[in-house]
Design a protein around this motif. Structure first.
Motif, mmCIF file in Angstrom:
data_model
loop_
_atom_site.group_PDB
_atom_site.id
_atom_site.type_symbol
_atom_site.label_atom_id
_atom_site.label_comp_id
_atom_site.label_asym_id
_atom_site.label_seq_id
_atom_site.Cartn_x
_atom_site.Cartn_y
_atom_site.Cartn_z
ATOM 1 N N LEU A 40 46.919 -37.688 -44.019
ATOM 2 C CA LEU A 40 45.963 -38.459 -43.233
ATOM 3 C C LEU A 40 44.810 -37.511 -42.934
ATOM 4 C CD1 LEU A 40 45.288 -41.093 -41.795
ATOM 5 C CD2 LEU A 40 46.545 -40.223 -39.818
ATOM 6 N N GLU A 41 43.693 -37.695 -43.654
ATOM 7 C CA GLU A 41 42.584 -36.749 -43.539
ATOM 8 C C GLU A 41 41.668 -37.016 -42.361
ATOM 9 O OE1 GLU A 41 40.537 -36.345 -47.270
ATOM 10 O OE2 GLU A 41 41.937 -34.754 -47.813
ATOM 11 N N SER A 42 41.371 -38.272 -42.105
ATOM 12 C CA SER A 42 40.427 -38.554 -41.023
ATOM 13 C C SER A 42 40.558 -40.001 -40.568
ATOM 14 C CB SER A 42 38.987 -38.298 -41.495
ATOM 15 O OG SER A 42 38.655 -39.163 -42.563
ATOM 16 N N ILE A 43 40.126 -40.213 -39.333
ATOM 17 C CA ILE A 43 39.986 -41.563 -38.791
ATOM 18 C C ILE A 43 38.641 -41.575 -38.076
ATOM 19 C CG2 ILE A 43 40.887 -43.323 -37.243
ATOM 20 C CD1 ILE A 43 43.659 -42.029 -37.536
ATOM 21 N N ASP A 44 37.675 -42.242 -38.660
ATOM 22 C CA ASP A 44 36.333 -42.305 -38.090
ATOM 23 C C ASP A 44 36.166 -43.571 -37.257
ATOM 24 O OD1 ASP A 44 35.633 -39.939 -39.392
ATOM 25 O OD2 ASP A 44 34.888 -40.999 -41.161
ATOM 26 N N GLY A 45 35.221 -43.510 -36.333
ATOM 27 C CA GLY A 45 34.878 -44.681 -35.545
ATOM 28 C C GLY A 45 35.635 -44.816 -34.247
ATOM 29 N N VAL A 80 44.493 -40.147 -47.259
ATOM 30 C CA VAL A 80 44.043 -41.375 -46.610
ATOM 31 C C VAL A 80 42.937 -41.054 -45.616
ATOM 32 C CG1 VAL A 80 44.759 -43.326 -45.176
ATOM 33 C CG2 VAL A 80 46.345 -42.382 -46.863
ATOM 34 N N ARG A 81 41.883 -41.858 -45.690
ATOM 35 C CA ARG A 81 40.788 -41.774 -44.722
ATOM 36 C C ARG A 81 40.648 -43.141 -44.072
ATOM 37 N NH1 ARG A 81 37.245 -39.190 -49.230
ATOM 38 N NH2 ARG A 81 38.169 -37.119 -49.264
ATOM 39 N N GLY A 82 40.588 -43.151 -42.752
ATOM 40 C CA GLY A 82 40.514 -44.408 -42.024
ATOM 41 C C GLY A 82 39.214 -44.586 -41.281
ATOM 42 N N TYR A 83 38.875 -45.845 -41.062
ATOM 43 C CA TYR A 83 37.664 -46.215 -40.337
ATOM 44 C C TYR A 83 38.022 -47.359 -39.394
ATOM 45 C CZ TYR A 83 36.141 -44.006 -44.650
ATOM 46 O OH TYR A 83 36.014 -43.136 -45.714
ATOM 47 N N VAL A 98 39.850 -50.028 -41.924
ATOM 48 C CA VAL A 98 39.771 -49.808 -43.360
ATOM 49 C C VAL A 98 40.506 -48.507 -43.626
ATOM 50 C CG1 VAL A 98 38.253 -49.291 -45.311
ATOM 51 C CG2 VAL A 98 37.530 -50.940 -43.587
ATOM 52 N N TRP A 99 41.414 -48.519 -44.588
ATOM 53 C CA TRP A 99 42.097 -47.307 -45.023
ATOM 54 C C TRP A 99 41.777 -47.130 -46.501
ATOM 55 C CZ3 TRP A 99 43.759 -44.606 -41.132
ATOM 56 C CH2 TRP A 99 44.255 -45.232 -39.981
#
Length: 171
Positions: A40-45, A80-83, A98-99
């Motif tokens: 899990l690389e990032s979760i933006d927003g 995985v990058r999430g928003y 969004v993943w």
């Protein structure tokens, strides 16, 4: 900004410590998500407290589905990058997500989108919306586990070039 990066790194480290960094490079024979490490690389927003709370919920949901989460610096089959964002429809505020799942060559392998099954208290999500975050994490991890299972049970596609070269070799 440095504090946000540090928080993200600490959360990734926590995920690694909680789940271990045991690596396997082969898929399970039954098409399950087991043995397919994802980072899990990032979760933006989302503000840092929400991001941390969501990572905790994702960690629990991943463990329940036998999805192996590893730290962002670890070797992983997928990243995985999430928003996250909030949207209001008919007076009800929900969290949209969004993943993006990337393969080891940084190509997007899958995009998963949706909205949280529960509504958010107010116009923004907070770390105290644990029920919403848990539902979001469970729905997200269901989709990620399904993708990993399908990817694990898929057989290599035989291309026309392979068929032609095999036909020539057989002659």
């Amino acid at each position: 900004m440095a504090r946000i990066i540090q928080t993200g790194r600490m959360a990734a480290l926590a995920v690694t410590v909680l789940l271990g960094a045991c690596q396997t490079d082969s898929f399970s024979s039954n098409g399950s998500p087991e043995g397919v490490p994802i980072a899990l690389e990032s979760i933006d927003g989302a503000p840092p407290p929400v991001r941390t709370a969501l990572i905790n919920e994702l960690t629990t949901a991943a463990a329940d589905r036998k999805v192996e989460l590893v730290g962002s610096a670890a070797q992983a089959r997928y990243r995985v990058r999430g928003y996250l964002s909030t949207e209001t429809v008919n007076g009800e505020t929900k969290v949209a997500y969004v993943w993006d799942v990337f393969d080891s060559e940084q190509r997007r392998a899958k995009r998963l989108t949706g909205t949280s099954p529960g509504k958010v208290a107010g116009k923004t999500i907070s770390a105290s919306d644990k029920e919403t975050l848990a539902k979001l994490a469970n729905a997200s991890m269901d989709e990620i586990a399904e993708f990993l299972s399908a990817a694990g049970s898929a057989t290599p596609i035989q291309t026309a070039a392979n068929v032609d070269s095999e036909a020539v070799a057989a002659q």
